[in-house]
Structures are given as structure tokens and as C-alpha cells.
Scaffold this motif. Structure first.
Motif: not given
Length: 753
Positions: A71-72, A82-85, A100, A116
């Protein structure tokens, strides 16, 4: 900023084998491995690159790597959201961070600039990767209108193309929006696809998806009650659909009691019930415990994914919180939730982490991620481990692999009890065959694209038996498809799947006659069949028993409430309405509560015995059915002071009635309260707390409850520091209306050895 919310041919063969949704066999006893190339690890497995890596999702890519998504949250202390990893690994243990997932140019156009992206779920669908995720706020409505988004990519690392519209749009509730969080997809053997989603506000739901997996169709069905579950994950095993989901607050720092429960159903739409037959939709919701904190370093263990290794062993990836280091100091208020890994066993038909031992601490035997017989898993055409008619080939998704053009066999013999796994792609109509055995004693698994069948047969001398199941037309065998073949004494089981994550294209099994298994090479036969990620390993032996639970000893102290003077007890903020009557303590609920600064709830306490002990009470408390009675409750308490205590009770939480084992603690300048929700109480419920100490002298308290006084559900363990001068007793709390009384039949302390 807080991260997120505050508050049909299986038959006897499948039953005997214990076919797992994401794997084909349970764990080996003790977590060991027979001859296989096992790894070792120490939790958390994301420590090398991340301080927090929450809501993990995993898939084995067609290139042979495992990919782990999160998750971000900020990845590290002081980092940015971040926008997910995504990270990747060859062995499921050592992870390499890859960056990301989305950026400003690839995020959904309908997401707000402040949205998010939470709780990714990764799948391989019809030849491409699909990442489902929560979008916390959209441009579609005014207000906090969460939805489920998706993005597609040709590889597990992208490039990602967002879907033009939400897979599941925001859901108005009449004044706001239900929480449309935490997606989880399941593909089934009738060709249908389903998406599970939801959270505490609104409950858990399932909807069917169109063939692309990118759009919800038809009417959604609620599968779990609101105010109880989130983070759904569904897999199929032994003809049952298992819905596993997390419960309680994910993010309360040092008092986080998050954990995982399960229910099962014969339909993907439910109803899902636990091991006692209690529905997850009940206002006293059921749930069989899958993962719960055990008193070591890790608390708040939940939001998980399940995957199998290359021996058929199931593993559970989840996040948890180090109780001594629960926060990222920058930015403030974010829980530090790294990813942990542990063995997932199946005992008496139910999933349970490490046979009930819970999160691991210290070095562990890890997954089997390689292969025996000298095979190079990511490129079967490499080296001399295979003999016969094949040649090297290259594919844009899988990379180097083998093109089988006739008969191919391993140079060495496989174990008698064996797990064979591979990815298969063919545009031909001719069958592809996996064969194990010698001479007339052989097992054959055949994928027949022309006839759209998965076929299993075996021979034993003159005896032969076979069975076949259809492969639904909705699944395209010209794209990569996983084939798993699991052979153990007495059974053979085969499964086709897209993602190896509990999804089923087709599965079939047979019972075997005794003595058929022989150590022999594994043979493949095909005409223009592409094969990759081939592995041969020893199959696992299942864990058949749970770890031992606490045992009650002799009575040390008994209070039957036949003495109105309550000798040996002391009131803290005495409640004059409480009284001894007919051999019970009757205590009206007055609206006071102990939680938070300036807690005012009354307590009745006494000194606990020395050493290890178990305390029990029998509580009768009528909290009604569905009406809101926040937060009427009563039960047992362990009290060091008004900001340091544990309490186990029957409590009304909005429309639900639950057993809750909570903790309040002042740590690092934060006063925090959180709880573990244990399960479904009755109007009369027995409560127990089991006390021990660890090597550091810390006090460990484990909860249990019963609705009949005989069978017990054991739950979470909380700790208090060494030297804590805690007393034990009774409490009531919550709203005074409607009027109700708690009746305590007895309090007993037992020796716990």
C-alpha cells in the motif's frame, strides 16, 4: 496524517489430500522440508529495504520471479507517500525493491489529487497482469467516496495502464459513502470471476466480474457483517470457498489487536460460516482464528495474502507491528507495518498460521523456491537436467523457456512423493502430458486443449483408473497457465490456474492403490508446447495437530459471591448500584468508561496469585441483538493503573456483539487503546485470561472465551512490562441506556502450571 481507517472429480482424493487453494498441500511438520532446496529467513522479510510495507499482495510472475506489492505508505522513515510499491525475489525471502507502481501520469484520471491508493491485489488474467486497488477519493462525487480501481500491464512491473472507470464505483449510503476498500479477486472453475471488497463501514461484499476481470456485473452480495471485517482474501480448497479477513483496528500503534479470521462456504457468494457454524453475517459474527499475536515482538498481525512454494507448502504474507517500535516518527502518526512471512497449515479443514503458534520471531525454515534434479526453474531448457526432444525458446512474458516437441524426461529420478509445477502455453490442440512412475506403475496428468479437458489416470499392473474434468471455454490456453501436480501416498491431484492464488481453472484428483508410487524420472510429452518454471520437489507432509493450548489446573482462589462484604476485593471508584444477590455480583451498567484520559469507570479488583495462573468468570449480559448500544460491556480486567490495563469482555460495537480483548497503554507520549475482537459471545459467556511470564520477566496475558463452559476459543496475547503491579478483577462500562445489568456468577483463579 493517519494512514487509514481509525476505527466435479475431487471426491475422496481431494478430501484426503487437503488440496489448498493457493497450494496443493499443507505445511510439513515443524516447518521442515524433505530434501527440497528450502530457504531460511527472519521476520520481517522486508527489513532490507523498507521500514513499513503494509497490506502485502504477492504473485509468481511468468518470468519466474515472485513479486510483492504494498500500500502507499512512506517506504522508510521520513519518506514520501508513494503510489503503491513493488519488490521482487527469487526465493520468496530476500526481496529487492523495484519502485512505485503508479505516478501522476499513470494514476486513474478519476482519482483526486489527494487520493491514496491502498491494499493492492495482483492477478494474472487472460494473458496480462491486473492490479486491483483502493482509490480513497474520486472526482465522481463530493466527499470521501472510495472505489476499487484497476490497472493492467504485460509484466508484473508494468508499464501500468489504469482502467478508464472504477471496477466497483463509490457506493452511496444515503448521507455519505460505504467504504469500498481492499479488493481481492477469485477465478473459479466454471469460468466466472469474482471480486471481494469492503470494510467495517458497510461490510464485505462480492460481485461477479465480466470476462476481462475489469468491470463488475450483476448484483453484489454481502458476505460479512459491517463493523467486523476488512482485507478479504478468498481461495478455494476441498470444494469450499474460504473467506479470510482481518478484524479490529489495523493501526493503533502499541495497542493494535488486528488479526485474521476465516469462514467457509460451498458457494463463492456464501453464506460463510466458521468451525462452529456461526455465520460471518451474524450480528454476533463468527470467524475461525487464522492468525493472532502470541506475546512476542509482533502485534496487530493481519491484512494478508496466501501463496504456495514449489513443494506445495502454503505461506501467509501479512503485515504486523513491532510493539516496541510502532510508529514512523516522520511523518507522525503512521504505523510502522513491515511484511512478515510464516507457514500456513490446514488443521481439521481450517487454515491456521504455524499450527496456531502465530507470528514467528527468530530464524525460520523458509519456502522451497528452487528445484531438485538439477533443474533451473526459470529456464528449463538450460543445462543437461532434461533429456529428449525440446529446444530453447524465448517469450516476452516468461523469458527463456523450453519448447517441447515430443518426449522429454528428467535425467534424475524424482522423489516418490512429489510436487511438480510448471507454466504451460500452447496454441496446438494436441494434449500435453506429465507422467510420473515406472513401467506399468505410472501416473499421468494430461491437459487436452482440443477436447478442453484435464485428465488424470494411473496404472498399477493390470489395474487402471481415470477421471476427467472440463476446462471452461473462458480460459485461453494459448497464454501462460500454471499446472500443479501433487502426488502423495494414496492420492494424485492436479490443478490448472492462472495466478496460483486460490484460483481454479480446473482441478481433478484420484485415489491410488497402495504401492503404486516409485522413484522415477518425470516425463513430459507435447507437440509444440511451451514450458517454463518447471520444478520438481518432494511433496510436503501435513501438520495434523494444533500447538498445545493452556490447561486449567487446580483452583487457587474461588469467589462465589455469597459474601456481601466482598472480602479480599477492593473497589476503585465504587459503584453503589452494584450488589451481591443470590450468589452473584449484579452490576448495572451506568455509562462510565475507563478508556481515554480521565477514565471514570468503576473497578472491583484483587491481588492475583503468584506465578502462572488462569482467571475465569461466568458473565450473563443481555445486550440485545442489532440496536446500537455503544459501548455497553462487562468482563475481566488486568489493571496496573488507569492508563495501563487490559480488559476482556462482552461488548456491543454498533450493530454487533463481540468478545473483545483490549489494551490501553501510554507509550512514547501517546495514550492508545485498541483491541482484538475474539468471536461471538452468548448472553451467558465464560471468560478466561491466562497469565505467564517470559524470559525477560514481561507479563503475558492470553484471552479465551466459551459459550458453554466446556469448549474454548483462545485468542490474542497482550503484554505488560516486567515489574507491573497489576491487579485483576471485574469491570462494567459503556452507555447507560437502555438499562441493563451484568451478572457475574463467580471468579476463580486456577493454577496454570
Amino acid at each position: 496524517m493517519r494512514h487509514r481507517r481509525i476505527t466435479a472429480a475431487l471426491g475422496a482424493a481431494a478430501l484426503a489430500l487437503g488440496m489448498v487453494g493457493a497450494a496443493l498441500a499443507p505445511a510439513q511438520a515443524g516447518g521442515g522440508h524433505d530434501d527440497g532446496p528450502a530457504t531460511s529467513y527472519t521476520n520481517p522479510v522486508t527489513a532490507d529495504f523498507a521500514d513499513t510495507y503494509a497490506d502485502p499482495a504477492i504473485i509468481r510472475g511468468k518470468d519466474g520471479w515472485w513479486y510483492l506489492y504494498a500500500t502507499s505508505d512512506p517506504l522508510v522513515e521520513g519518506g514520501e507517500f508513494g503510489l503503491m510499491h513493488v519488490a521482487r525475489s527469487r526465493d520468496m525471502v530476500d526481496w529487492e525493491y523495484r519502485g512505485t507502481i503508479l505516478d501522476e501520469g499513470s494514476a486513474p484520471s478519476w482519482a483526486t489529487d489527494t487520493s491514496f491508493f491502498w491494499a493492492p491485489d495482483i492477478r494474472y488474467v487472460d494473458g496480462q497482469y491486473v492490479l486491483y486497488f483502493t482509490v480513497t477519493d474520486t472526482e465522481l462525487n463530493a466527499g470521501d467516496d472510495s472505489a476499487i480501481g484497476a490497472a493492467t500491464a504485460p509484466t508484473p512491473e508494468g508499464p501500468w495502464t489504469p482502467v478508464a472507470e472504477p471496477v466497483v464505483p463509490p457506493r452511496p449510503d444515503g448521507g455519505g459513502f460505504f467504504w469500498t476498500f481492499d479488493p481481492s479477486m477469485l477465478a473459479d472453475d466454471d469460468g466466472s470471476r469474482y471480486l471481494y471488497y469492503g470494510s467495517y463501514y458497510g461490510g464485505l461484499w462480492v460481485t461477479e466480474l465480466d470476462p476481462s476481470g475489469l468491470r463488475a456485473v450483476g448484483e453484489a452480495t454481502q458476505v460479512a457483517i459491517n463493523d467486523k471485517f476488512e482485507g478479504a482474501y478468498v481461495l478455494k480448497r476441498d470444494g469450499y470457498y474460504y473467506l479470510m479477513a482481518s478484524s479490529a483496528n489495523c493501526c493503533a500503534g502499541p495497542s493494535t489487536g488486528y488479526s485474521v479470521f476465516a469462514g467457509r462456504s460451498e458457494s463463492p457468494r456464501g453464506p460463510f460460516v466458521d468451525h462452529e457454524g456461526v455465520s460471518l453475517l451474524d450480528t454476533r459474527p463468527g470467524g475461525t482464528q487464522v492468525l493472532v499475536q502470541n506475546g512476542n515482538r509482533w502485534i496487530g498481525a493481519g491484512h494478508h495474502t496466501v501463496v504456495s512454494d514449489l513443494s506445495g507448502q502454503d505461506w501467509i504474507y501479512y503485515h504486523a507491528i513491532d510493539r516496541e517500535e510502532p510508529w514512523l516518527s516522520e511523518p507522525g502518526g503512521i504505523n510502522r507495518r513491515p511484511t512478515l512471512l510464516d507457514r500456513l497449515d490446514w488443521v481439521d479443514g481450517w487454515p491456521v498460521t504455524r499450527a496456531g503458534a502465530g507470528p514467528s520471531e527468530g530464524s525460520q525454515t523458509g519456502p522451497v523456491a528452487g528445484s531438485l534434479l538439477g533443474l533451473t526453474v526459470e529456464d528449463p531448457a538450460e543445462g543437461r537436467a532434461l533429456r529428449g526432444s525440446y529446444r530453447p525458446d524465448v517469450d516476452e512474458q516468461s523469458g527463456d523457456h523450453a519448447l517441447v516437441r515430443g518426449r522429454v524426461w528428467t535425467d534424475e529420478a524424482a522423489p516418490e512423493e512429489v510436487h511438480v509445477e510448471l507454466d504451460l502455453r500452447t496454441r496446438r490442440t494436441e494434449p500435453f502430458l506429465v507422467r510420473v512412475g515406472r513401467g506399468s506403475n505410472r501416473i499421468e496428468v494430461e491437459v487436452n486443449p482440443g477436447e478442453r479437458e484435464l485428465h488424470v489416470e494411473y496404472g498399477h499392473g493390470r489395474f487402471q483408473e481415470e477421471t476427467t474434468v472440463p476446462i471452461p471455454e473462458e480460459y485461453d490456453l494459448s497464454v501462460w497457465t500454471a499446472l500443479q501436480v501433487h502426488v502423495v501416498e494414496g492420492q494424485v491431484h492436479a490443478r490448472l490456474s492462472e495466478s496460483r492464488l486460490g484460483d481454479v481453472i480446473a482441478e481433478v484428483g484420484l485415489e491410488l492403490r497402495p504401492g503404486i508410487l516409485r522413484s522415477a524420472p518425470v516425463e513430459l510429452r507435447g507437440t509444440g508446447a511451451h514450458v517454463d518454471n518447471l520444478s520438481v520437489n518432494a511433496a510436503h507432509e501435513p501438520v495434523a495437530e494444533m500447538v498445545a493450548e493452556p490447561v486449567r489446573g487446580e483452583v487457587l482462589v474461588e469467589e462465589s459471591f455469597d459474601d456481601a462484604e466482598l472480602d479480599g476485593w477492593e473497589w476503585v471508584r465504587e459503584d453503589p448500584a452494584a450488589r451481591v444477590e443470590d450468589g452473584a455480583l449484579v452490576w448495572p451498567l451506568t455509562g462510565a468508561d475507563l478508556v481515554g484520559a480521565g477514565g471514570s469507570g468503576g473497578l472491583l479488583l484483587r491481588e492475583a496469585p503468584a506465578g502462572d495462573w488462569m482467571v475465569e468468570t461466568k458473565l450473563t449480559l443481555d445486550l440485545g441483538d442489532t440496536e446500537v448500544r455503544n459501548y455497553q460491556q462487562a468482563g475481566l480486567i488486568v489493571h496496573a493503573d488507569d492508563d495501563t490495563f487490559l480488559r476482556l469482555g462482552h461488548v456491543a460495537i454498533w450493530n454487533t456483539r463481540q468478545v473483545e480483548f483490549g489494551k490501553e497503554v501510554n507509550q512514547d507520549g501517546f495514550l492508545s487503546w485498541g483491541g482484538h475482537t475474539s468471536g461471538p459471545p452468548a448472553d451467558t459467556t465464560w471468560l478466561r485470561i491466562h497469565h505467564t511470564t517470559n524470559d525477560a520477566g514481561e507479563h503475558l496475558y492470553r484471552s479465551a472465551f466459551s459459550t458453554d463452559g466446556e469448549s474454548w476459543r483462545w485468542g490474542a496475547t497482550w503484554t505488560l512490562p516486567a515489574g507491573s503491579d497489576a491487579r485483576v478483577g471485574l469491570y462494567t462500562g459503556g452507555g447507560a441506556q437502555p438499562e441493563t445489568e451484568a451478572v457475574f456468577d463467580h471468579v476463580r483463579f486456577y493454577d496454570a502450571g
